[in-house]
Motif scaffolding. Structure first.
Motif, PDB file in Angstrom:
ATOM      1  N   TYR A  88       8.061  -6.792  -0.604  1.00 33.90           N
ATOM      2  CA  TYR A  88       7.089  -5.732  -0.855  1.00 33.90           C
ATOM      3  C   TYR A  88       6.110  -5.594   0.310  1.00 33.90           C
ATOM      4  O   TYR A  88       5.853  -4.490   0.791  1.00 33.90           O
ATOM      5  CB  TYR A  88       6.319  -5.990  -2.158  1.00 33.90           C
ATOM      6  N   ARG A  97       6.214   0.968   6.106  1.00 30.60           N
ATOM      7  CA  ARG A  97       5.949   2.359   5.705  1.00 30.60           C
ATOM      8  C   ARG A  97       4.571   2.818   6.150  1.00 30.60           C
ATOM      9  O   ARG A  97       4.368   3.986   6.486  1.00 30.60           O
ATOM     10  CB  ARG A  97       6.123   2.513   4.183  1.00 30.60           C
ATOM     11  N   TRP A  98       3.614   1.901   6.150  1.00 29.13           N
ATOM     12  CA  TRP A  98       2.267   2.265   6.624  1.00 29.13           C
ATOM     13  C   TRP A  98       2.309   2.589   8.118  1.00 29.13           C
ATOM     14  O   TRP A  98       1.767   3.597   8.564  1.00 29.13           O
ATOM     15  CB  TRP A  98       1.295   1.121   6.340  1.00 29.13           C
ATOM     16  N   LEU A 126      -4.054   9.878   6.376  1.00 26.82           N
ATOM     17  CA  LEU A 126      -4.062   8.459   5.980  1.00 26.82           C
ATOM     18  C   LEU A 126      -4.025   8.325   4.467  1.00 26.82           C
ATOM     19  O   LEU A 126      -3.282   7.510   3.917  1.00 26.82           O
ATOM     20  CB  LEU A 126      -5.344   7.770   6.466  1.00 26.82           C
ATOM     21  N   LYS A 171      -3.102  -2.653  -3.046  1.00 26.48           N
ATOM     22  CA  LYS A 171      -2.340  -2.011  -1.968  1.00 26.48           C
ATOM     23  C   LYS A 171      -3.228  -1.854  -0.736  1.00 26.48           C
ATOM     24  O   LYS A 171      -2.815  -2.157   0.387  1.00 26.48           O
ATOM     25  CB  LYS A 171      -1.893  -0.631  -2.462  1.00 26.48           C
ATOM     26  N   ILE A 175       5.529  -2.319   2.665  1.00 22.97           N
ATOM     27  CA  ILE A 175       4.215  -1.695   2.840  1.00 22.97           C
ATOM     28  C   ILE A 175       3.868  -1.613   4.326  1.00 22.97           C
ATOM     29  O   ILE A 175       3.437  -0.583   4.834  1.00 22.97           O
ATOM     30  CB  ILE A 175       3.125  -2.552   2.133  1.00 22.97           C
ATOM     31  N   VAL A 220      -0.526   9.084   3.250  1.00 26.40           N
ATOM     32  CA  VAL A 220       0.407   7.969   3.470  1.00 26.40           C
ATOM     33  C   VAL A 220       0.100   6.847   2.479  1.00 26.40           C
ATOM     34  O   VAL A 220       1.005   6.286   1.847  1.00 26.40           O
ATOM     35  CB  VAL A 220       0.305   7.427   4.911  1.00 26.40           C
ATOM     36  N   PHE A 221      -1.180   6.558   2.328  1.00 22.55           N
ATOM     37  CA  PHE A 221      -1.581   5.490   1.411  1.00 22.55           C
ATOM     38  C   PHE A 221      -1.084   5.778  -0.001  1.00 22.55           C
ATOM     39  O   PHE A 221      -0.512   4.908  -0.667  1.00 22.55           O
ATOM     40  CB  PHE A 221      -3.103   5.312   1.427  1.00 22.55           C
ATOM     41  N   ALA A 222      -1.283   7.025  -0.433  1.00 18.67           N
ATOM     42  CA  ALA A 222      -0.867   7.393  -1.802  1.00 18.67           C
ATOM     43  C   ALA A 222       0.646   7.280  -1.970  1.00 18.67           C
ATOM     44  O   ALA A 222       1.142   7.011  -3.059  1.00 18.67           O
ATOM     45  CB  ALA A 222      -1.336   8.808  -2.120  1.00 18.67           C
ATOM     46  N   SER A 223       1.371   7.464  -0.861  1.00 13.58           N
ATOM     47  CA  SER A 223       2.835   7.436  -0.954  1.00 13.58           C
ATOM     48  C   SER A 223       3.395   6.006  -0.958  1.00 13.58           C
ATOM     49  O   SER A 223       4.578   5.809  -1.211  1.00 13.58           O
ATOM     50  CB  SER A 223       3.447   8.215   0.212  1.00 13.58           C
ATOM     51  N   LEU A 224       2.574   5.028  -0.646  1.00 10.27           N
ATOM     52  CA  LEU A 224       3.079   3.644  -0.643  1.00 10.27           C
ATOM     53  C   LEU A 224       3.380   3.219  -2.079  1.00 10.27           C
ATOM     54  O   LEU A 224       2.612   3.511  -2.989  1.00 10.27           O
ATOM     55  CB  LEU A 224       2.047   2.682  -0.037  1.00 10.27           C
ATOM     56  N   PRO A 225       4.475   2.518  -2.264  1.00  4.39           N
ATOM     57  CA  PRO A 225       4.848   2.110  -3.628  1.00  4.39           C
ATOM     58  C   PRO A 225       3.954   0.979  -4.139  1.00  4.39           C
ATOM     59  O   PRO A 225       3.445   0.191  -3.363  1.00  4.39           O
ATOM     60  CB  PRO A 225       6.279   1.602  -3.441  1.00  4.39           C
TER      61      PRO A 225
END
Lengths: 255, 255
Positions: free
Chosen positions: B217, B224-225, A229, B173, B221, A232-237
């Motif tokens: 955006y 992608r999440w 998790l 985020k 998010i 994935v979170f870190a990869s979100l823009p």
């Protein structure tokens, strides 16, 4: 508090329950919240319970005790899971009638819920949710699961993953992730977790697992899910406007 | 229903609220649940509200109206956020005293909650949760966030990600992911989402964003999440005992 979940999939049924009960933070104990009635080749019935522990235990004990009297309609001789759900609702009403008023005198809530599912020879697998009032509903294909107790923290992953055609192994994995999320956000739900699986038409309980604190698989799932998790979170823009914030001094009037 | 969350981080404050209110499924409307009181260089105060809409609106309108009378203690002249929380609690009590009994006649719940945070020149940023009874608590370093409304679905990701030293961009985020989880599991929470950010000691509102259904955006998010979670889930190992289930016919007696 309690967390229980049951899934009705094409492949079979999955049941899981935690074991923590509490009456104030200084009195936390482990009691099974899963009761299994099995007569191989004829019926498998699994009951999960949440709510007032004396009420749920007594209702299930009564269900079991009534089963010793062959002359009466009971859990061993009724012909359908619908009848089983009705019997369970009736024993719940009986116990609440017997004890509810006394509990109410001390503002103690006597409400309780059950999930009951399984299969009886001659009909398909079925899954029911029995409300505190003793009435009940049945799971269908659109919403192939029920939860009782502390249900919300663990619901998002079930909403995302579970469909009627989910494989049993994925379903069990999902249930364990759902428990992990619940236990992180609510201390009153805790290990051990009891898991039971029933394969469509097997008419025998196919698998039971008692997952304790030392269970290496659960620890692994929990750690990998958490790390995943975060990954994935870190990869979100970040959007442009957020980047501006972190770099910024102050942006007056960006409204 | 409503979902609001506010974070108090070392870098600043983040506030977010949805805009859906409902009174039965056939009456869903959008109302702002975020109210901002700002006098640049002196104070920034953000109020988030959940509960009975007439009660929360009236309480905040009263807070605003009292602010026009300079001779009385009001939101523009008190010297601390503690006083602001107290004022808000008092207006809530005033409105409930005025309307509560009439609502109760029709079994309408008059309860309401607020989150109120910000900074007043001369003291540090502060964040408070005001209960339906008008009493309140303050956020500390250990639990640097408050939620009100439909809080549980969106709590696990906040529990995992948010610490006092989380960057504001990561915090925003995380809040959006938390809203996404909540909206998936509860239809009564919905877009648009209002987001506001305040940078420590800026004494001016640093950022506001109104996120609607068409926001590219947020859509990104959300997608992608969801994909990321499914990816992590798929990568989790099955234990031996589960592999046995999927391959199997029936394993009698594995209990």
């Amino acid at each position: 508090m309690t967390y229980c979940v049951a899934l009705k999939l094409n492949a079979g049924l999955v049941f899981a329950s935690d074991s923590r009960t509490n009456a104030g933070v200084d009195q936390i104990a482990c009691f099974k919240k899963m009761r299994i009635f099995e007569r191989a080749g004829d019926r498998v019935i699994v009951v999960l319970s949440s709510g007032n522990l004396s009420i749920t235990q007594n209702a299930i004990n009564l269900l079991e005790q009534h089963g010793q009297y062959q002359e009466r309609r009971n859990i061993w001789n009724v012909a359908s899971m619908f009848d089983v759900a009705q019997l369970l609702g009736e024993t719940l009403r009986e116990v609440r009638d017997h004890d509810g008023a006394f509990l109410a005198q001390n503002n103690i809530d006597s409400s309780a819920n059950f999930i009951v599912g399984g299969q009886i020879s001659g009909e398909a697998m079925r899954l029911f949710l029995v409300y505190a009032e003793g009435n009940f509903i049945e799971a269908g294909d659109e919403t192939p699961f029920f939860q009782i107790g502390e249900t919300k923290y663990g619901k998002p992953i079930i909403d995302r993953v579970i469909h009627s055609d989910t494989a049993l192994s994925d379903a069990v994995k999902c249930v364990l992730v759902s428990f992990d999320s619940t236990m992180r956000s609510n201390l009153s739900v805790g290990l051990p977790i009891d898991v039971a699986c029933y394969l469509q038409s097997s008419l025998g309980l196919d698998f039971k697992q008692h997952i304790t604190q030392d269970d290496p698989y659960f620890s692994q799932i929990s750690r990998r899910w958490s790390d995943g998790l975060k990954g994935v979170f870190a990869s979100l823009p970040n959007p442009d406007w957020l980047n501006r914030i972190d770099n910024s001094a102050h942006f007056p009037g960006t409204e």
